[in-house]
Structure formats: C-alpha cells, structure tokens
Enzyme design. Structure first.
Site, PDB file in Angstrom:
ATOM      1  N   LYS A 222     -37.894 100.411  -5.239  1.00  0.00           N
ATOM      2  CA  LYS A 222     -38.020 101.765  -4.680  1.00  0.00           C
ATOM      3  C   LYS A 222     -38.835 101.749  -3.392  1.00  0.00           C
ATOM      4  CE  LYS A 222     -40.875 105.271  -4.953  1.00  0.00           C
ATOM      5  NZ  LYS A 222     -40.726 105.955  -3.649  1.00  0.00           N
TER       6      LYS A 222
ATOM      7  N   GLU B  87     -50.887  95.061  -5.227  1.00  0.00           N
ATOM      8  CA  GLU B  87     -51.487  94.854  -3.903  1.00  0.00           C
ATOM      9  C   GLU B  87     -51.939  96.228  -3.441  1.00  0.00           C
ATOM     10  OE1 GLU B  87     -51.894  91.988  -2.504  1.00  0.00           O
ATOM     11  OE2 GLU B  87     -50.356  90.645  -3.304  1.00  0.00           O
TER      12      GLU B  87
ATOM     13  N   CYS C 194     -53.175  97.511   5.143  1.00  0.00           N
ATOM     14  CA  CYS C 194     -54.114  97.413   4.020  1.00  0.00           C
ATOM     15  C   CYS C 194     -55.262  96.470   4.345  1.00  0.00           C
ATOM     16  CB  CYS C 194     -53.372  96.956   2.786  1.00  0.00           C
ATOM     17  SG  CYS C 194     -52.369  95.520   3.125  1.00  0.00           S
TER      18      CYS C 194
ATOM     19  N   GLU D  78     -61.070 104.056   2.523  1.00  0.00           N
ATOM     20  CA  GLU D  78     -60.004 103.573   3.395  1.00  0.00           C
ATOM     21  C   GLU D  78     -59.431 104.762   4.167  1.00  0.00           C
ATOM     22  OE1 GLU D  78     -56.401 102.274   1.428  1.00  0.00           O
ATOM     23  OE2 GLU D  78     -56.302 100.549   2.749  1.00  0.00           O
TER      24      GLU D  78
HETATM   25  P1  NAP Z   1     -48.937 105.212  -2.513  1.00  0.00           P
HETATM   26  O1  NAP Z   1     -49.047 106.670  -2.409  1.00  0.00           O
HETATM   27  O2  NAP Z   1     -49.643 104.521  -3.618  1.00  0.00           O
HETATM   28  O3  NAP Z   1     -47.381 104.887  -2.535  1.00  0.00           O
HETATM   29  C1  NAP Z   1     -46.860 103.601  -2.673  1.00  0.00           C
HETATM   30  C2  NAP Z   1     -45.519 103.686  -3.354  1.00  0.00           C
HETATM   31  O4  NAP Z   1     -45.690 104.138  -4.702  1.00  0.00           O
HETATM   32  C3  NAP Z   1     -44.550 104.667  -2.716  1.00  0.00           C
HETATM   33  O5  NAP Z   1     -43.249 104.166  -2.831  1.00  0.00           O
HETATM   34  C4  NAP Z   1     -44.746 105.896  -3.574  1.00  0.00           C
HETATM   35  O6  NAP Z   1     -43.691 106.802  -3.512  1.00  0.00           O
HETATM   36  C5  NAP Z   1     -44.871 105.286  -4.935  1.00  0.00           C
HETATM   37  N1  NAP Z   1     -45.519 106.111  -5.956  1.00  0.00           N
HETATM   38  C6  NAP Z   1     -46.275 107.233  -5.799  1.00  0.00           C
HETATM   39  N2  NAP Z   1     -46.710 107.668  -7.002  1.00  0.00           N
HETATM   40  C7  NAP Z   1     -46.231 106.814  -7.939  1.00  0.00           C
HETATM   41  C8  NAP Z   1     -46.347 106.714  -9.355  1.00  0.00           C
HETATM   42  N3  NAP Z   1     -47.069 107.587 -10.056  1.00  0.00           N
HETATM   43  N4  NAP Z   1     -45.728 105.697  -9.996  1.00  0.00           N
HETATM   44  C9  NAP Z   1     -45.019 104.776  -9.298  1.00  0.00           C
HETATM   45  N5  NAP Z   1     -44.870 104.829  -7.968  1.00  0.00           N
HETATM   46  C10 NAP Z   1     -45.474 105.820  -7.275  1.00  0.00           C
HETATM   47  O7  NAP Z   1     -49.471 104.488  -1.217  1.00  0.00           O
HETATM   48  P2  NAP Z   1     -49.156 104.872   0.273  1.00  0.00           P
HETATM   49  O8  NAP Z   1     -50.062 105.972   0.661  1.00  0.00           O
HETATM   50  O9  NAP Z   1     -47.694 105.041   0.471  1.00  0.00           O
HETATM   51  O10 NAP Z   1     -49.545 103.512   1.010  1.00  0.00           O
HETATM   52  C11 NAP Z   1     -50.779 103.301   1.540  1.00  0.00           C
HETATM   53  C12 NAP Z   1     -51.627 102.435   0.616  1.00  0.00           C
HETATM   54  O11 NAP Z   1     -50.990 101.178   0.388  1.00  0.00           O
HETATM   55  C13 NAP Z   1     -52.951 102.085   1.232  1.00  0.00           C
HETATM   56  O12 NAP Z   1     -53.996 102.289   0.304  1.00  0.00           O
HETATM   57  C14 NAP Z   1     -52.837 100.608   1.576  1.00  0.00           C
HETATM   58  O13 NAP Z   1     -54.025  99.918   1.628  1.00  0.00           O
HETATM   59  C15 NAP Z   1     -51.926 100.117   0.535  1.00  0.00           C
HETATM   60  N6  NAP Z   1     -51.242  98.903   0.970  1.00  0.00           N
HETATM   61  C16 NAP Z   1     -51.601  97.712   0.414  1.00  0.00           C
HETATM   62  C17 NAP Z   1     -50.991  96.528   0.804  1.00  0.00           C
HETATM   63  C18 NAP Z   1     -51.369  95.220   0.194  1.00  0.00           C
HETATM   64  O14 NAP Z   1     -50.632  94.267   0.349  1.00  0.00           O
HETATM   65  N7  NAP Z   1     -52.467  95.121  -0.498  1.00  0.00           N
HETATM   66  C19 NAP Z   1     -49.981  96.577   1.762  1.00  0.00           C
HETATM   67  C20 NAP Z   1     -49.633  97.800   2.316  1.00  0.00           C
HETATM   68  C21 NAP Z   1     -50.271  98.966   1.902  1.00  0.00           C
HETATM   69  P3  NAP Z   1     -43.722 107.926  -2.340  1.00  0.00           P
HETATM   70  O15 NAP Z   1     -43.449 107.217  -1.081  1.00  0.00           O
HETATM   71  O16 NAP Z   1     -42.669 108.873  -2.639  1.00  0.00           O
HETATM   72  O17 NAP Z   1     -45.093 108.551  -2.378  1.00  0.00           O
END
Ligand code: NAP
Ligand code: MG
Length: 474
Positions: free
Chosen positions: A180, A254, A288, A385
């Site tokens: 997804k 991650e 991230c 963050e």
């Molecule tokens: P997010 O809100 O956690 O969303 C990530 C993914 O999860 C999206 O596809 C999101 O769908 C989905 N999602 C949301 N709620 C969910 C649930 N309850 N169950 C399963 N999936 C769900 O994160 P984001 O704001 O998009 O991304 C930013 C974050 O990612 C930052 O904190 C960053 O540090 C982290 N990040 C980490 C890495 C790493 O390798 N460590 C790399 C990149 C980013 P939707 O798009 O529809 O919300």
C-alpha cells in the site's frame, strides 16, 4: 556589468501520460476498488493529477489471496529464474527513468534534480542488487525458505524508493507482495505495477492496493499475511506493532528520526556547510534520517552560521520541475500545517528563527529553508521530528557533551560527524546510538549498506545482506 534575468530550465511533463483514473493492481490486472475514489494532487500547484481507487478490506483480501496463490509458483522457481525477472524490472526502470522521475516530482513535489539524480538511480540499483542475491541465498546465511505473503505499507517522502526497498528483497527471497503506497503519492507505485506487467512477472506476485490508513490497517491485520514491513511514523508504527503482537507474523518497522549532525572545530567548514544543507534541506527535509539537529562546537558557531546563512541565500525554492530548483514543495497541506505549528512552538519557546529572503509561489504548499538558533535540549523543536526544511542549532564544548546531546532523543536512526580526526570519528561512532553514522558526509545511500534504527526509530534492517534476513524464515 551585464545583468541576467533568471531563466528557468523546465523538464517536460509530456514524457508522462497520466490517465484520469486508476484502479487497484490485483493478480496482474487493474481492477476497480470497492471504496470511494480520492484525488492525488500536485502539491506544487494543488491541481488534481488523477482519481485513485480505495481498497476496502474485501479488496485487500482479494489481493492477499492472489499473492498466496502466486506464492506457490514464485517460491518454487529456482533463484536464478527469479533473478531474471528482477534484472528485467531493474532495466525497465532505467529505461523509463525520465518518465518515472517526472511523475514522482509531480505527485510528491520533490525537485526533479533529486528524483532524477537520487531517487531513480537508487531505485534501479536496489533491484539490481537484490536480483544478484536471488540465486545466492544459501551463501547469505539465512536459509532459502521464503516467508510467504508480505504486507507492506510505505510513506510519501520517497514513494518509489521505499517501494523498491520493500519489494526487491521480498521477491528475491521468493515472497509475494501486497503493497500500500501513501495516499498522497500513489502514482509511481501504479506505474511500477505496469512495469511488472511489462516484465511478464507472474500475476499475483506483486499487488498494489491504494487507499488511506484504513487500507494499510487491513493489509497489516490480514490473517494470511506472513510478514509485515512498515515505513512511516512512530505513532502508526506503535499501532502496527500492537496489531501484529501475538501473531506469528514477522515484523520490520522503519520509523522516525531526529538525527544530530555534529560539527567539530577542526572540520572543513565549507564541506560541513554543504553536508548540513544536504542533511536537512534535501527532499524539503522530508527524510527520516535528516540531520535536523545541528550540534556545532561552540568555538566555531559564529563562523559556521555565517557560512550556512550565506549558502541558504543561494538555495532556489520553487517549481519542482525546474532543473535549477533546490527545494521543492511540501508534500501536503497537512504536513505544511505540522511544520508551521512546530516552528511557531519553536519561536514561543524562545529559539531564534531565521530564513533567507525568498519568494514563494502563491499556489501550492511551501515553506522556506529555516534555521532556529539558541535551541536548548528542553525545546520541542530539539526533540520532535518536524519532517520539513527546519534546522535546530545547538552547541557543545567537548566530544563527550556532543555524544550526550546527540543521544538525548527517543530516536536513533542516523548521525553525522564532521572532523579531521579519524580517531575521533571512530570514538564517536562507537558511542552514538544510531543505526547509520556518516563521517564527513551525509545522506549517502547504497543498496549494499543496511539501514535502520534503534529505540523509537524502529527495528529490523533494510538493504544489504541483513535486508535478506527480514524476508527469510531463519
Ligand atoms: P504515516 O502517517 O505513519 O504513514 C505511513 C503509511 O502508513 C502511509 O501509507 C499511511 O497511509 C499508512 N497508515 C496510516 N495509518 C495506518 C494504520 N493505522 N495502519 C496501517 N497503515 C497506516 O507516516 P507519514 O507521515 O506518511 O510519513 C512520515 C514518517 O515516516 C516520518 O515520521 C518519517 O520519519 C518516517 N519515515 C521513516 C523512514 C525510515 O526508513 N525509517 C523512511 C521514510 C519515512 P496514508 O498515506 O493514507 O496516511
Ligand atoms: Mg500527490
């Protein structure tokens, strides 16, 4: 003296043909979703790009069933045969790199210079790298038994690169996939689906289900998924860890980061300034492992900040498709609101805010490169963050104090060290609680190098040999 007007160098959008609407990719076919459709927009203009399907839990179930059926065929293929498909996918990605880079910049808002020169080459490299492992799994030391169906959920900051990090090792090891993409950046994943067809990948080996958080939750919770791989926020990571707890699903997470970029007084200042800029303004700071906390040795603070500010004055913020652009659009209105809110908190807590003079476009989501000085450990902007082009500057006097401050965070994904002394690099790297430590460079990625975090940054590693472990029944 001749005065030259600025001349933009726009990349053409004609190289990509976006249809009005897209379905889900299940069992090798594009099919309608059962949920309401939604729009993905270009964050630089707020213009809708396409109508996207939402996968309900029934649709996710169909995708998982297709993946389960394909698993029998795919996992039974000799590794060398799976490798042929992965090499083919890697080559098609290279051939279609320009189209994919333009699409990524349109859907995400990142500068074409980055999608073209960073994202796409790394995406192809990742497939080449894991293609090479597919027939050598017995030498990797984690066995050769695939797990089954992998449910993968990825964020919007590197849409195609995160897909590559997830799909390439999963397929190399013989697993099948239901992925997804993020709600705001689904397009390159759908193009990837088309590439799977072009590569004649057997139906059901890769399935793409678009939608919002509920679709992600359905993938994670599906009882016939054997492995869950998630990249995203720590908050959602916690929810997923709870869902998976008590099942026999294997899990890698991650999550977020708050990396320290540590500059000692003996560092080459000009190089350090480039590293700081690359650390926090690359991809609008939506990274991230971004170097979002600058720890500078007190004795060189003024000199370094002067150079840094001068350099920020030369950054070009604006149209992501202009080849001269350094900083593009913020990915969504929500993310912009979050960056603004945290920046206001920074000011109200007493840190000093600075941005270079820069004109921002009227439409779209924009935030200027920003530095906060006078930041204390207790400030929110030193801990949370921000995930935007915002740098918090703190100072230190001794190496021990630098280590103490760098580690004073719930996260532990990455860190940077800038010094002339090799012995100090080794001493620091040993003490920093971070999954990746860069020395005299920052934000360097290679498929052969494992990536992942400590503490609230998650667990498991992606990339390299260790990246295979996550997809094998060890
Ligand atoms: P997010 O809100 O956690 O969303 C990530 C993914 O999860 C999206 O596809 C999101 O769908 C989905 N999602 C949301 N709620 C969910 C649930 N309850 N169950 C399963 N999936 C769900 O994160 P984001 O704001 O998009 O991304 C930013 C974050 O990612 C930052 O904190 C960053 O540090 C982290 N990040 C980490 C890495 C790493 O390798 N460590 C790399 C990149 C980013 P939707 O798009 O529809 O919300
Ligand atoms: Mg979009």
């Amino acid at each position: 003296m001749a005065i030259f007007e600025y001349a933009p160098a726009p990349e053409s959008t004609d190289v990509v043909d976006i249809k009005p609407s897209y379905g889900l990719f299940i069992n090798g076919e594009f099919v309608d979703g059962s949920g309401p459709t939604f729009k993905t927009i270009n964050p630089a203009t707020e213009v809708p790009l396409a109508e996207i399907a939402t996968a309900t839990s029934d649709d996710v179930d169909r995708a998982v069933q297709a993946a389960r059926k394909a698993f029998g065929v795919w996992s039974a293929l000799p590794g060398a045969e799976r490798a042929k498909y992965l090499f083919r996918i890697a080559r098609i990605i290279q051939e279609r790199a320009r189209e994919l880079a333009v699409l990524e910049s349109l859907d995400n808002g990142k500068p074409i210079r980055e999608s073209r020169d960073v994202d796409l080459p790394l995406v192809a490299a990742h497939f080449f790298y894991y293609a090479g492992w597919a027939d050598k799994l017995e030498y990797a030391g984690f066995g050769t038994k695939a797990l089954g169906v992998a449910g993968q959920v990825i964020p919007w900051n590197f849409p195609l690169l995160m897909l590559a990090w997830k799909i390439a090792p999963a397929l190399a090891c013989g697993n099948t996939v239901v992925l997804k993409p993020a709600e705001t950046t689904p397009l390159t994943a759908l193009w990837f689906a088309d590439i799977c067809r072009q590569a004649d990948l057997p139906p059901g080996v890769v399935n793409i289900v678009t939608g919002a958080g509920d679709t992600g939750a359905a993938v994670v919770a599906h009882p016939d998924v054997n492995k869950v791989a998630f990249t995203g926020s720590t908050e959602v990571g916690r929810i997923i860890a709870r869902t998976v707890a008590g099942t026999d699903k294997k899990l890698t997470l991650e999550l977020g980061g708050k990396a320290a970029n540590i500059v000692f007084e003996d560092a080459a200042i000009d190089q350090a300034v480039e590293g700081i800029v690359n650390g926090i303004f690359f991809n609008q700071g939506h990274v991230c492992c971004a170097g979002s906390r600058l720890l500078v040795q007190e004795s060189i603070q003024d000199e370094l900040l002067d150079s840094l500010k001068r350099r920020l004055g030369t950054l070009r913020v604006g149209d992501p498709l202009d080849k001269n652009t350094d900083v593009g659009a913020i990915n969504s209105a929500d993310q912009l609101a979050k960056i603004r809110e945290l920046s206001e908190i920074g000011e109200s807590e007493g840190a000093l805010r600075w941005s270079p003079a820069c004109e921002l476009p009227e439409r779209g989501f924009w935030f200027p490169p920003t530095i906060f000085t006078g930041v204390a450990q207790s400030h929110t902007i030193a801990r949370d963050e921000i995930f935007g082009p915002v740098l918090s500057v703190l100072t230190f006097r001794t190496p021990a104090e630098a280590v103490e401050k760098a580690n004073n965070t719930p996260y532990g994904l990455s860190a940077g060290i800038w010094t002339e002394k090799g012995s100090r690099i080794l001493w620091m790297a040993d003490k920093l609680r971070a999954g990746v430590v860069w020395a005299n460079t920052f934000n360097k990625f290679d498929p052969a190098s494992p990536f992942g975090g400590y503490k609230e940054s998650g667990y498991g590693r992606e990339g390299g040999l260790l990246g295979l472990e996550a997809y094998l029944d060890v």
